[in-house]
Scaffold this motif. Sequence first.
Motif, PDB file in Angstrom:
ATOM      1  N   GLY A  36       0.403  -1.105  -0.201  1.00  0.00           N
ATOM      2  CA  GLY A  36      -0.007   0.026  -0.003  1.00  0.00           C
ATOM      3  C   GLY A  36       0.750   1.075   0.082  1.00  0.00           C
ATOM      4  N   LEU A  37       0.814   2.464  -0.972  1.00  0.00           N
ATOM      5  CA  LEU A  37       0.430   4.046  -0.688  1.00  0.00           C
ATOM      6  C   LEU A  37       0.117   4.451   0.290  1.00  0.00           C
ATOM      7  CD1 LEU A  37       0.789   4.092  -5.059  1.00  0.00           C
ATOM      8  CD2 LEU A  37       2.473   4.374  -3.398  1.00  0.00           C
ATOM      9  N   SER A  38       1.059   4.842   1.689  1.00  0.00           N
ATOM     10  CA  SER A  38       0.726   4.910   3.045  1.00  0.00           C
ATOM     11  C   SER A  38      -0.426   6.693   2.451  1.00  0.00           C
ATOM     12  CB  SER A  38       1.531   4.270   3.844  1.00  0.00           C
ATOM     13  OG  SER A  38       3.007   5.540   4.554  1.00  0.00           O
ATOM     14  N   LEU A  39       0.095   7.194   2.089  1.00  0.00           N
ATOM     15  CA  LEU A  39      -0.432   8.762   1.251  1.00  0.00           C
ATOM     16  C   LEU A  39      -0.816   8.897   0.556  1.00  0.00           C
ATOM     17  CD1 LEU A  39       3.137  10.022   2.230  1.00  0.00           C
ATOM     18  CD2 LEU A  39       1.504   9.432   3.791  1.00  0.00           C
ATOM     19  N   GLY A  40      -1.743   7.812  -0.208  1.00  0.00           N
ATOM     20  CA  GLY A  40      -2.475   7.344  -0.920  1.00  0.00           C
ATOM     21  C   GLY A  40      -3.513   8.217  -0.865  1.00  0.00           C
ATOM     22  N   PRO A  41      -4.643   8.839  -1.944  1.00  0.00           N
ATOM     23  CA  PRO A  41      -6.149   9.934  -1.671  1.00  0.00           C
ATOM     24  C   PRO A  41      -6.905   7.781  -1.156  1.00  0.00           C
ATOM     25  CG  PRO A  41      -5.479   8.905  -3.758  1.00  0.00           C
ATOM     26  CD  PRO A  41      -4.023   8.542  -3.352  1.00  0.00           C
ATOM     27  N   THR A  42      -6.804   7.176  -1.661  1.00  0.00           N
ATOM     28  CA  THR A  42      -8.033   5.916  -1.270  1.00  0.00           C
ATOM     29  C   THR A  42      -7.041   5.208   0.428  1.00  0.00           C
ATOM     30  OG1 THR A  42      -7.595   4.324  -2.655  1.00  0.00           O
ATOM     31  CG2 THR A  42      -8.679   6.360  -3.708  1.00  0.00           C
ATOM     32  N   PHE A  43      -6.021   4.784   0.511  1.00  0.00           N
ATOM     33  CA  PHE A  43      -5.282   4.362   1.146  1.00  0.00           C
ATOM     34  C   PHE A  43      -5.746   3.657   2.434  1.00  0.00           C
ATOM     35  CE2 PHE A  43      -2.128   3.224   4.339  1.00  0.00           C
ATOM     36  CZ  PHE A  43      -1.840   2.146   4.413  1.00  0.00           C
ATOM     37  N   ALA A  44      -5.776   4.987   3.101  1.00  0.00           N
ATOM     38  CA  ALA A  44      -6.915   5.323   4.673  1.00  0.00           C
ATOM     39  C   ALA A  44      -7.965   4.662   4.377  1.00  0.00           C
ATOM     40  CB  ALA A  44      -6.432   6.335   5.453  1.00  0.00           C
ATOM     41  N   ARG A  45      -9.619   4.948   3.492  1.00  0.00           N
ATOM     42  CA  ARG A  45     -10.207   4.736   2.696  1.00  0.00           C
ATOM     43  C   ARG A  45     -10.838   3.146   3.270  1.00  0.00           C
ATOM     44  NH1 ARG A  45     -12.395   7.048  -2.153  1.00  0.00           N
ATOM     45  NH2 ARG A  45     -11.686   9.012  -1.539  1.00  0.00           N
ATOM     46  N   ASN A  46      -9.677   3.285   2.373  1.00  0.00           N
ATOM     47  CA  ASN A  46      -9.920   1.157   2.506  1.00  0.00           C
ATOM     48  C   ASN A  46      -9.396   0.327   3.027  1.00  0.00           C
ATOM     49  OD1 ASN A  46     -12.355   1.395   0.065  1.00  0.00           O
ATOM     50  ND2 ASN A  46     -10.799   2.395  -1.698  1.00  0.00           N
ATOM     51  N   ALA A  47      -8.677   1.210   3.531  1.00  0.00           N
ATOM     52  CA  ALA A  47      -7.994  -0.500   4.640  1.00  0.00           C
ATOM     53  C   ALA A  47      -8.761  -1.389   5.423  1.00  0.00           C
ATOM     54  CB  ALA A  47      -6.956   0.806   5.511  1.00  0.00           C
ATOM     55  N   GLY A  48      -9.573  -0.400   6.135  1.00  0.00           N
ATOM     56  CA  GLY A  48     -10.550  -1.612   7.062  1.00  0.00           C
ATOM     57  C   GLY A  48     -10.332  -2.796   6.683  1.00  0.00           C
ATOM     58  N   ARG A  49     -11.111  -2.523   4.734  1.00  0.00           N
ATOM     59  CA  ARG A  49     -11.568  -3.582   4.066  1.00  0.00           C
ATOM     60  C   ARG A  49     -10.531  -5.299   3.586  1.00  0.00           C
ATOM     61  NH1 ARG A  49     -13.874  -1.606  -0.174  1.00  0.00           N
ATOM     62  NH2 ARG A  49     -14.819  -3.273  -1.058  1.00  0.00           N
ATOM     63  N   LEU A  50      -9.367  -3.955   3.636  1.00  0.00           N
ATOM     64  CA  LEU A  50      -8.418  -4.543   3.112  1.00  0.00           C
ATOM     65  C   LEU A  50      -7.430  -5.830   4.094  1.00  0.00           C
ATOM     66  CD1 LEU A  50      -6.338  -5.612   1.217  1.00  0.00           C
ATOM     67  CD2 LEU A  50      -5.051  -3.911   2.297  1.00  0.00           C
ATOM     68  N   ALA A  51      -8.003  -5.083   5.465  1.00  0.00           N
ATOM     69  CA  ALA A  51      -7.298  -5.714   6.553  1.00  0.00           C
ATOM     70  C   ALA A  51      -8.458  -7.325   7.500  1.00  0.00           C
ATOM     71  CB  ALA A  51      -7.271  -4.763   7.524  1.00  0.00           C
ATOM     72  N   ALA A  52      -9.258  -7.073   7.175  1.00  0.00           N
ATOM     73  CA  ALA A  52     -10.535  -8.132   6.890  1.00  0.00           C
ATOM     74  C   ALA A  52     -10.094  -9.462   6.291  1.00  0.00           C
ATOM     75  CB  ALA A  52     -12.243  -7.413   6.910  1.00  0.00           C
ATOM     76  N   HIS A  53      -8.868  -9.528   4.826  1.00  0.00           N
ATOM     77  CA  HIS A  53      -8.004 -10.967   5.251  1.00  0.00           C
ATOM     78  C   HIS A  53      -7.132 -11.390   5.164  1.00  0.00           C
ATOM     79  CE1 HIS A  53     -11.814 -10.207   1.469  1.00  0.00           C
ATOM     80  NE2 HIS A  53     -11.358  -8.816   1.699  1.00  0.00           N
ATOM     81  N   ASP A  54      -7.013 -12.680   5.472  1.00  0.00           N
ATOM     82  CA  ASP A  54      -5.706 -13.407   5.457  1.00  0.00           C
ATOM     83  C   ASP A  54      -4.778 -12.764   5.106  1.00  0.00           C
ATOM     84  OD1 ASP A  54      -4.270 -14.709   6.951  1.00  0.00           O
ATOM     85  OD2 ASP A  54      -5.225 -16.739   5.955  1.00  0.00           O
ATOM     86  N   ILE A  55      -3.855 -12.443   4.801  1.00  0.00           N
ATOM     87  CA  ILE A  55      -2.429 -11.554   4.074  1.00  0.00           C
ATOM     88  C   ILE A  55      -1.394 -10.619   5.069  1.00  0.00           C
ATOM     89  CG2 ILE A  55      -4.038 -11.355   1.667  1.00  0.00           C
ATOM     90  CD1 ILE A  55      -4.517  -8.421   1.833  1.00  0.00           C
ATOM     91  N   ASP A  56      -0.294 -10.839   4.129  1.00  0.00           N
ATOM     92  CA  ASP A  56       0.471  -9.802   4.360  1.00  0.00           C
ATOM     93  C   ASP A  56      -0.103  -8.463   3.958  1.00  0.00           C
ATOM     94  OD1 ASP A  56       1.196 -11.706   6.244  1.00  0.00           O
ATOM     95  OD2 ASP A  56       3.212 -11.518   5.057  1.00  0.00           O
ATOM     96  N   ILE A  57       0.335  -7.456   5.083  1.00  0.00           N
ATOM     97  CA  ILE A  57      -0.011  -5.885   4.666  1.00  0.00           C
ATOM     98  C   ILE A  57       1.114  -5.214   4.291  1.00  0.00           C
ATOM     99  CG2 ILE A  57      -1.792  -4.162   4.594  1.00  0.00           C
ATOM    100  CD1 ILE A  57      -3.364  -5.679   5.173  1.00  0.00           C
ATOM    101  N   GLY A  58       1.498  -4.900   3.320  1.00  0.00           N
ATOM    102  CA  GLY A  58       3.261  -3.859   2.876  1.00  0.00           C
ATOM    103  C   GLY A  58       2.796  -2.544   3.305  1.00  0.00           C
ATOM    104  N   LEU A  59       4.085  -2.076   3.189  1.00  0.00           N
ATOM    105  CA  LEU A  59       4.459  -0.786   2.935  1.00  0.00           C
ATOM    106  C   LEU A  59       4.947  -0.552   1.573  1.00  0.00           C
ATOM    107  CD1 LEU A  59       4.027   2.593   3.036  1.00  0.00           C
ATOM    108  CD2 LEU A  59       6.261   2.677   4.947  1.00  0.00           C
ATOM    109  N   HIS A  60       4.656   0.195   0.118  1.00  0.00           N
ATOM    110  CA  HIS A  60       5.295   0.229  -0.438  1.00  0.00           C
ATOM    111  C   HIS A  60       5.568   1.835  -0.179  1.00  0.00           C
ATOM    112  CE1 HIS A  60       5.180  -1.350  -5.001  1.00  0.00           C
ATOM    113  NE2 HIS A  60       4.154  -0.008  -5.124  1.00  0.00           N
ATOM    114  N   VAL A  61       6.952   1.744  -0.216  1.00  0.00           N
ATOM    115  CA  VAL A  61       7.469   2.768   0.144  1.00  0.00           C
ATOM    116  C   VAL A  61       7.977   3.823  -1.622  1.00  0.00           C
ATOM    117  CG1 VAL A  61       9.791   4.091   1.032  1.00  0.00           C
ATOM    118  CG2 VAL A  61       9.030   2.375   2.041  1.00  0.00           C
ATOM    119  N   ASN A  62       7.406   5.076  -1.340  1.00  0.00           N
ATOM    120  CA  ASN A  62       7.365   5.612  -2.912  1.00  0.00           C
ATOM    121  C   ASN A  62       7.716   7.172  -2.273  1.00  0.00           C
ATOM    122  OD1 ASN A  62       6.087   7.172  -4.862  1.00  0.00           O
ATOM    123  ND2 ASN A  62       4.961   7.806  -3.995  1.00  0.00           N
TER     124      ASN A  62
END
Length: 271
Positions: A36-62
Amino acid sequence: MSKRIVVCGDDFGMNADIDEGMIALAGMGRLSAVSGLSLGPTFARNAGRLAAHDIDIGLHVNFSESLGGDAAPMPSLRALILRAYAGQLDPAWIDAQLNRQFDAFESTFGRAPDYVDGHQHVHQLPGIREQVLSQLKRRYGDQRPWLRQTAPGALQGIPLKESIKARIIGALGSGALARQARQDGVRTNRRLLGVYGFEGGKRHYESLLQHWLCNARDGDLLMCHPAMDSSDDSAMSHQRQAEFDVLASPLLGDWISANGLRIARLPAAAG
């Protein structure tokens, strides 16, 4: 025993179409990591839905994509690479950007990222990689996230154009990043698959994907850039849609099984 590969979707947070594609594929078990691009325009808005899944979530340094809003403008990738190898990147600028991006990720998810990689692989560039590793040590101590390794995986059957690009990406810092990660005790994936020119539509992507899966070894990472129902008419957006269609196809399950693979989070013994 099946070989475990990480299938990683890049650019979450860049726009809603990308986010929807990542969330859908994660729900289907077709992704095991999302960057994820943590400063991207939709990152915070959709993060909760992503977090519901059994995956690794990483910081995509930009450091090479201007995202608009309150995100700082960035240089082009070419300019960034030239400055990095000329030793002309400002350490204070790098540190400030990393602090903002790590802070935004932690604020959104309430925890550290599972791993760190770079948009356009910038995390491996000299001047940046050292500070990324320093951030990991300072913030997380002995519980450091893993890092994406960019050295190319096996290239049998991969066309020359794509093979050259994969080798160039690896040559821009994979060796130094791997050495420094080992010294710091930071895990990495084994090798990187999925490099191509983001063109050619579904048929070309299907062909490449079958070769990548055939070449995959335990602990490799296959990166992808899918999006769903893109409202953008650019060639890149159409190719993202093509990637989504291929990754969502029932045929992917057949290809995975035929090659003795399993889509998984990074194995604990990796790196």
